[in-house]
Write an enzyme that holds these catalytic residues in place. Sequence first.
Site, PDB file in Angstrom:
ATOM      1  N   ASP A 146       5.038  -9.037  -7.248  1.00  0.00           N
ATOM      2  CA  ASP A 146       4.223  -8.651  -6.100  1.00  0.00           C
ATOM      3  C   ASP A 146       2.943  -9.489  -6.083  1.00  0.00           C
ATOM      4  O   ASP A 146       2.213  -9.510  -7.074  1.00  0.00           O
ATOM      5  CB  ASP A 146       3.870  -7.168  -6.210  1.00  0.00           C
ATOM      6  CG  ASP A 146       3.237  -6.618  -4.943  1.00  0.00           C
ATOM      7  OD1 ASP A 146       2.712  -7.423  -4.158  1.00  0.00           O
ATOM      8  OD2 ASP A 146       3.264  -5.395  -4.752  1.00  0.00           O
ATOM      9  N   GLY A 161       0.767  -1.229   0.000  1.00  0.00           N
ATOM     10  CA  GLY A 161       0.000   0.000   0.000  1.00  0.00           C
ATOM     11  C   GLY A 161       0.803   1.287   0.000  1.00  0.00           C
ATOM     12  O   GLY A 161       0.214   2.375   0.048  1.00  0.00           O
ATOM     13  N   GLY A 213       2.799   2.260  -2.481  1.00  0.00           N
ATOM     14  CA  GLY A 213       2.942   2.778  -3.838  1.00  0.00           C
ATOM     15  C   GLY A 213       4.122   2.227  -4.611  1.00  0.00           C
ATOM     16  O   GLY A 213       4.606   2.874  -5.545  1.00  0.00           O
ATOM     17  N   LYS A 214       4.592   1.024  -4.256  1.00  0.00           N
ATOM     18  CA  LYS A 214       5.728   0.424  -4.978  1.00  0.00           C
ATOM     19  C   LYS A 214       5.425   0.274  -6.465  1.00  0.00           C
ATOM     20  O   LYS A 214       6.234   0.647  -7.316  1.00  0.00           O
ATOM     21  CB  LYS A 214       6.050  -0.970  -4.422  1.00  0.00           C
ATOM     22  CG  LYS A 214       6.583  -1.029  -3.040  1.00  0.00           C
ATOM     23  CD  LYS A 214       7.039  -2.432  -2.694  1.00  0.00           C
ATOM     24  CE  LYS A 214       5.958  -3.479  -2.872  1.00  0.00           C
ATOM     25  NZ  LYS A 214       4.850  -3.338  -1.906  1.00  0.00           N
ATOM     26  N   THR A 215       4.263  -0.304  -6.761  1.00  0.00           N
ATOM     27  CA  THR A 215       3.928  -0.575  -8.158  1.00  0.00           C
ATOM     28  C   THR A 215       3.792   0.714  -8.956  1.00  0.00           C
ATOM     29  O   THR A 215       4.290   0.821 -10.079  1.00  0.00           O
ATOM     30  CB  THR A 215       2.634  -1.403  -8.248  1.00  0.00           C
ATOM     31  OG1 THR A 215       2.838  -2.662  -7.598  1.00  0.00           O
ATOM     32  CG2 THR A 215       2.238  -1.645  -9.693  1.00  0.00           C
ATOM     33  N   SER A 216       3.112   1.700  -8.397  1.00  0.00           N
ATOM     34  CA  SER A 216       2.957   2.986  -9.093  1.00  0.00           C
ATOM     35  C   SER A 216       4.309   3.614  -9.385  1.00  0.00           C
ATOM     36  O   SER A 216       4.558   4.104 -10.497  1.00  0.00           O
ATOM     37  CB  SER A 216       2.112   3.949  -8.254  1.00  0.00           C
ATOM     38  OG  SER A 216       0.819   3.436  -8.054  1.00  0.00           O
ATOM     39  N   THR A 254      -4.166  -2.439  -2.543  1.00  0.00           N
ATOM     40  CA  THR A 254      -3.242  -3.449  -2.015  1.00  0.00           C
ATOM     41  C   THR A 254      -3.674  -3.985  -0.657  1.00  0.00           C
ATOM     42  O   THR A 254      -3.702  -5.205  -0.463  1.00  0.00           O
ATOM     43  CB  THR A 254      -1.814  -2.890  -1.953  1.00  0.00           C
ATOM     44  OG1 THR A 254      -1.395  -2.565  -3.285  1.00  0.00           O
ATOM     45  CG2 THR A 254      -0.852  -3.914  -1.378  1.00  0.00           C
TER      46      THR A 254
END
Length: 588
Positions: free
Chosen positions: A45, A18, A20-23, A501
């Site tokens: 992930d 949550g 913001g790793k993916t963003s 997430t």
Amino acid sequence: MRYLTDPPRFLFFTGKGGVGKTSLACATAVHLAESGQRVLLVSTDPASNVGQVLGVTIGNTITPITAVPRLSALEIDPEAAADAYRERIVGPVRGLLPEKEIASITEQLSGSCTTEVASFNEFTDLLADPVLSAGYDHVLFDTAPTGHTIRLLQLPGSWTDFLESGKGDASCLGPLAGLDKQRATYAAAVAALQDPARTRLVLVTRAQASALAEVDRTFHELDQIGIHAAQLVVNGVLPKAAGDEPLAVAVRQRETDALAAMPEHVAVLPRDVIELKADNMMGLPALRTLLSDAPAPVAVMDLVPHVDLSGHSLGGLVDQIEVDGHGVVLCMGKGGVGKTTIATAVAVALAHRGHDVHLATTDPAAHLDETLRGTVERITVSRIDPAQATAEYRDRIMSTRGKTLDDAGRANLAEDLLSPCTEEVAVFQQFSRLVLGASRKFVVIDTAPTGHTLLLLDAAGSYHRDVARQMGGTMHFRTPLMVLQDPTQTKVVLVTLPEPTPVIEARVLQDDLERAGISPWAWVVNDSLAAAHPVSPFLQRRAAAELSQIAEVEALSARVAIVPLLADEPVGEARLADLTRDLRLLTT
């Protein structure tokens, strides 16, 4: 952005769910590709939504992103990888061993360690074989392997022989059985991770104490095994555009306090700060704004998002909990979602209604003290120290099972005992006494063992099976697992946040528990902006993004409570009691 200065070939983005790793990984990939670099973005992930973020369908094959020349993506499904991985180990003995043995082996290979090893196995070749990544200037990984997994891969000796000789349980080492042939590949992959000229670790966090503590733990763990090239990105800091309403002012102050008190190991790292954007990071136009300092215009919404709390109050859940007059209430969820607050609020409400309550936690004592801020009549507080319980458990295992092992065997066993599963097993031994004490009072527990841990204990000959075998059908008995499986005695409350997430992670936890015969009784969506009725256009747009997540939770559970994000943190008896009263009064 400092983390983008002279980037090496490999960049790993890691942090708690949550943050913001993916963003950030997607935005970085787009930025590098549009700067003329050839980029491959790889996600391992479990809660990955890279395909959604980029607006394309991505699977377990390298997929060109047609809207961004020079960018390709690969989305490894960790669960599918783990399923295939388990089958490679279990398949050869299926039909040769009894079904109970097969089921036991399968469950022992159902933990998070298996999923992580299987995922790491999928992208190891990209790190180890320069030919496979030769077509790319940069390879970006959304989620990095933990230090524990890397240490497992570096262990001496044969994992297969260690397990087949009966010297160790297959909690963490089980996933590695039969992988000795890949030692050279793993060694090359680990060497790439440890080389700062080739790899940079990007620690992604939010300006929150729990997220910063998780980043500190991750950095320390990886630093110990030679991965030192790390930089910090503090994502989602509330901007001036959020306005000066009391809620925004309070959130800014909490963020400022958290950053001022961040652990010293991460405070000295090179740092970037990225402001929260009004819209979710979905689609290329949104991604291109993430790394920009220019504030995007925020349009006033035609329809202000609104969540009616009248049918979703935490007090309503307490009404139903109270009916039985006693029992166990387990508040579960990932770190940082507010389990301690919700558990303590439920305990205070039950005590105020005249019930004796035992409030237990596995969180550090200071966390609970800060939330409760003093004693409350009818509440008894106890704290299980996970570190102490785990240390005692490890010492006992090493002095018994490890007593006759050689040096390599002891190293294997010692590393296996560093598994997160070990802590859960150790804590469960103390936790079980609390569960059995709920026949005449309420026992509210902040954090509990996962379904996998319960099944692992049962498959290994746990207390439940031992008692069942000894008693047979002649005597009545009650074990902790039986209490947890009985919905009339135990109510499991899953706590989450209204973000993609955390909701995905809570859904995975629900599935995990149901495998152990434990059905979550209710969900709590904590810190909801939509339930707080913000005034500024910026916060209203953020609130609107929560509605789909709240709807998803409502589809998963018949009982859902929604707790608004509050300007004043719910600490102390009075504020905690307010959480189970009319929350609409707190948001006006």
